[in-house]
Design an enzyme around this catalytic site. Structure first.
Site, PDB file in Angstrom:
ATOM      1  N   HIS A  98       2.958   3.297  -9.106  1.00 25.76           N
ATOM      2  CA  HIS A  98       2.795   1.867  -9.385  1.00 25.76           C
ATOM      3  C   HIS A  98       4.053   1.303 -10.047  1.00 25.76           C
ATOM      4  CE1 HIS A  98      -1.202   2.056  -7.940  1.00 25.76           C
ATOM      5  NE2 HIS A  98      -1.715   2.694  -8.969  1.00 25.76           N
ATOM      6  N   ASP A 150       0.839  -1.198   0.000  1.00 30.34           N
ATOM      7  CA  ASP A 150       0.000   0.000   0.000  1.00 30.34           C
ATOM      8  C   ASP A 150       0.874   1.248   0.000  1.00 30.34           C
ATOM      9  OD1 ASP A 150      -2.279   1.496   0.038  1.00 30.34           O
ATOM     10  OD2 ASP A 150      -2.793   1.097   2.120  1.00 30.34           O
ATOM     11  N   LEU A 154      11.348 -20.535  -4.074  1.00 37.52           N
ATOM     12  CA  LEU A 154      10.336 -19.657  -3.462  1.00 37.52           C
ATOM     13  C   LEU A 154       9.044 -19.798  -4.244  1.00 37.52           C
ATOM     14  CD1 LEU A 154       9.645 -17.114  -1.562  1.00 37.52           C
ATOM     15  CD2 LEU A 154      10.177 -15.734  -3.573  1.00 37.52           C
TER      16      LEU A 154
END
Ligand code: FPP
Length: 251
Positions: A48, A31, A142
């Site tokens: 972004h 955020d 991962l």
């Protein structure tokens, strides 16, 4: 945001009785992209873009730290309320990121998994996402779970609906429906339990993200805006986790 002081060494952790452990599964509510851009007089899309770079850094840190699963809230089912322009910026960025990063994900041994309903982004992006999932399926270093058009309440409702349908069809006894049965119907069923949930930008709420899965997770809220999230900020969150005693309701 967290009142606990930063851990300095292992002895402090031991004195406080923390786990001292690396979490297996970390989720992040990314955020603050918009505020990061606004502070610099830039359009939201610049925030972004910088956020996508922070995604790259977070994946690297998680893999190096030995975290098994990193789940990122990339687009919530509520994000459709944003302007058409911002939605198209975000999906364009995802497309660009996927094309640019697929090789690196492969090289780093990252397996991509999706939760939510990415089909809503249209056949082109959905196909690209599917390709990334298939191409990285054998990777084991991962697991990167990308939550796209995801909402936790919808996920839980779908799980309950599936169980109800099975019960009506006589395939299961309603009395057998317990927490495990519902958990197995969630999109995260194949993942280890969520250990640590991080939210950046100073907001202190879950915003319909992994509500069921967060039942016993440690929650860490950082003031850092997502594009500024770097190895130091990730380390700070991991230090909070290491110092906490996890009791799962016991003493
Ligand atoms: C929150 O910032 C962030 C999002 C809406 C989604 C996260 C998107 C990215 C990090 C971009 C790229 C993603 C990938 C997977 C490549 P905000 O716009 O809500 O910030 P604000 O609250 O300050 O306005």
């Amino acid at each position: 945001m967290n009142p606990t002081p930063a851990a300095t060494d292992g002895s402090l952790r031991a004195a406080q009785g923390g786990t001292g452990a690396i979490p297996r599964h970390v989720a992040i509510i990314m955020d603050g992209n918009g505020r990061w851009a606004e502070k610099r007089g830039l359009p939201r899309v610049a925030g972004h873009r910088a956020g996508a770079e922070a995604v790259r850094r977070a994946i690297e840190v998680a893999a190096d730290a030995g975290i098994e699963v990193l789940t990122l809230y990339a687009f919530s089912s509520e994000n459709w309320r944003r302007s058409d322009e911002e939605i198209s910026d975000l999906t364009g960025l995802m497309r660009f990121y996927l094309e640019r990063e697929l090789k690196t994900l492969q090289k780093e041994g990252v397996r991509v998994k999706l939760i939510g309903d990415p089909s809503a982004f249209g056949p082109d992006l959905a196909a690209k996402l599917g390709k990334a999932v298939d191409a990285t399926a054998p990777n084991r270093r991962l697991t990167l779970v990308v939550a796209l058009n995801y909402g936790s309440r919808a996920e839980i409702a779908a799980a309950a609906r599936g169980l109800a349908e099975q019960a009506v069809a006589g395939e299961i006894d309603p009395a057998s429906i317990d927490e495990a049965a519902l958990g197995e119907r969630l999109q995260t069923a194949d993942l280890p339990d969520l250990d640590l949930l991080i939210r950046t930008s100073g907001e202190v709420r879950l915003s319909n993200f992994l509500l069921w899965q967060a039942a016993y997770a440690e929650l860490v809220f950082l003031d850092t805006l997502w594009p500024d999230f770097d190895a130091a900020a990730f380390g700070e969150a991991l230090d909070h986790y290491k110092r906490r005693q996890r009791r799962f309701g016991g003493r």
